[in-house]
Design a protein around this motif. Structure first.
Motif, PDB file in Angstrom:
ATOM      1  N   ASP A 258       0.677   6.365   6.833  1.00  0.00           N
ATOM      2  CA  ASP A 258       0.786   7.211   5.470  1.00  0.00           C
ATOM      3  C   ASP A 258       1.937   7.408   4.951  1.00  0.00           C
ATOM      4  O   ASP A 258       3.045   7.555   5.740  1.00  0.00           O
ATOM      5  CB  ASP A 258       0.170   8.503   5.954  1.00  0.00           C
TER       6      ASP A 258
ATOM      7  N   VAL B  69      -8.392   7.817   6.364  1.00  0.00           N
ATOM      8  CA  VAL B  69      -8.189   7.485   4.974  1.00  0.00           C
ATOM      9  C   VAL B  69      -8.950   6.072   4.857  1.00  0.00           C
ATOM     10  O   VAL B  69      -9.694   5.705   3.916  1.00  0.00           O
ATOM     11  CB  VAL B  69      -6.966   7.252   4.711  1.00  0.00           C
TER      12      VAL B  69
ATOM     13  N   LEU C 293      -3.162   5.332   8.746  1.00  0.00           N
ATOM     14  CA  LEU C 293      -4.323   5.796   7.822  1.00  0.00           C
ATOM     15  C   LEU C 293      -5.711   5.908   8.538  1.00  0.00           C
ATOM     16  O   LEU C 293      -6.555   6.547   7.996  1.00  0.00           O
ATOM     17  CB  LEU C 293      -4.582   4.622   6.697  1.00  0.00           C
TER      18      LEU C 293
ATOM     19  N   ILE D 219      -1.107   4.654  -1.487  1.00  0.00           N
ATOM     20  CA  ILE D 219      -1.820   4.212  -0.463  1.00  0.00           C
ATOM     21  C   ILE D 219      -2.472   2.831  -0.688  1.00  0.00           C
ATOM     22  O   ILE D 219      -2.756   1.861   0.207  1.00  0.00           O
ATOM     23  CB  ILE D 219      -2.602   5.294   0.220  1.00  0.00           C
TER      24      ILE D 219
ATOM     25  N   CYS E 158       5.625   1.635   5.113  1.00  0.00           N
ATOM     26  CA  CYS E 158       4.337   1.859   5.416  1.00  0.00           C
ATOM     27  C   CYS E 158       3.650   0.770   6.191  1.00  0.00           C
ATOM     28  O   CYS E 158       2.957   1.031   7.086  1.00  0.00           O
ATOM     29  CB  CYS E 158       3.514   2.389   4.142  1.00  0.00           C
TER      30      CYS E 158
END
Length: 158
Positions: free
Chosen positions: A49, A61, A56, A93, A152
């Motif tokens: 994240d 998510v 995630l 994201i 990420c």
């Protein structure tokens, strides 16, 4: 507590145990195991994240249930759920999800990234940005944004 975050204390869930994938017993240059939801989930589950030190998957998510994959039609859809309705990182994201799948899947695949219906204040706008090739290409030309996306994704290449 982190200052300035909209969701400074997100709920963190336990990661699912990784399942072994079926590996073909006969290696043939034309025999390829079809890509399925589990494989897609394995590609994206460890994406970090942008605001928190969690994946995630740990923030729920993304889940295995939020993925549709059709190998015969070369189609993948990932529906992700931001932790809060006004998540300022939703587009980032989604961009991370798209880039990871672009780098992991054969180029024949069409990838559709979506915010779960009713889970973000600007859902339609985020979905439009994430699925517009020109906007995605422009975003990836920005070195600062690309560096953030790569940070990420870093843990997904281990």
């Amino acid at each position: 507590m982190v200052v300035g975050l909209l969701n400074a204390n997100p709920i963190v869930y336990k990661k699912k145990e990784r399942r072994a994938r079926n590996v073909p017993t006969v290696i043939d240059e034309y025999a390829v195991e079809p890509i399925d939801e589990q494989e897609i989930f394995d590609y994206i589950r460890d994406i970090k994240d942008p605001e928190h030190p969690y994946s995630l998957e740990e923030l729920k998510v993304v889940t295995e249930d939020s993925i549709e994959a059709n190998d015969k039609q070369s189609y993948v859809r990932v529906t992700f759920t931001p932790t809060i309705e006004h998540c300022s990182m939703a587009t980032l994201i989604g961009l991370c999800l798209r880039v990871k799948l672009m780098r992991s899947l054969p180029s024949r695949y069409k990838v559709d990234i979506r915010v779960a219906p009713g889970r973000h204040a600007t859902e339609a706008e985020v979905n439009k940005q994430l699925n517009d090739k020109e906007r995605v290409a422009a975003a990836l030309e920005n070195p600062n944004l690309l560096e953030l996306v790569d940070s990420c994704l870093e843990s997904t290449y281990a």
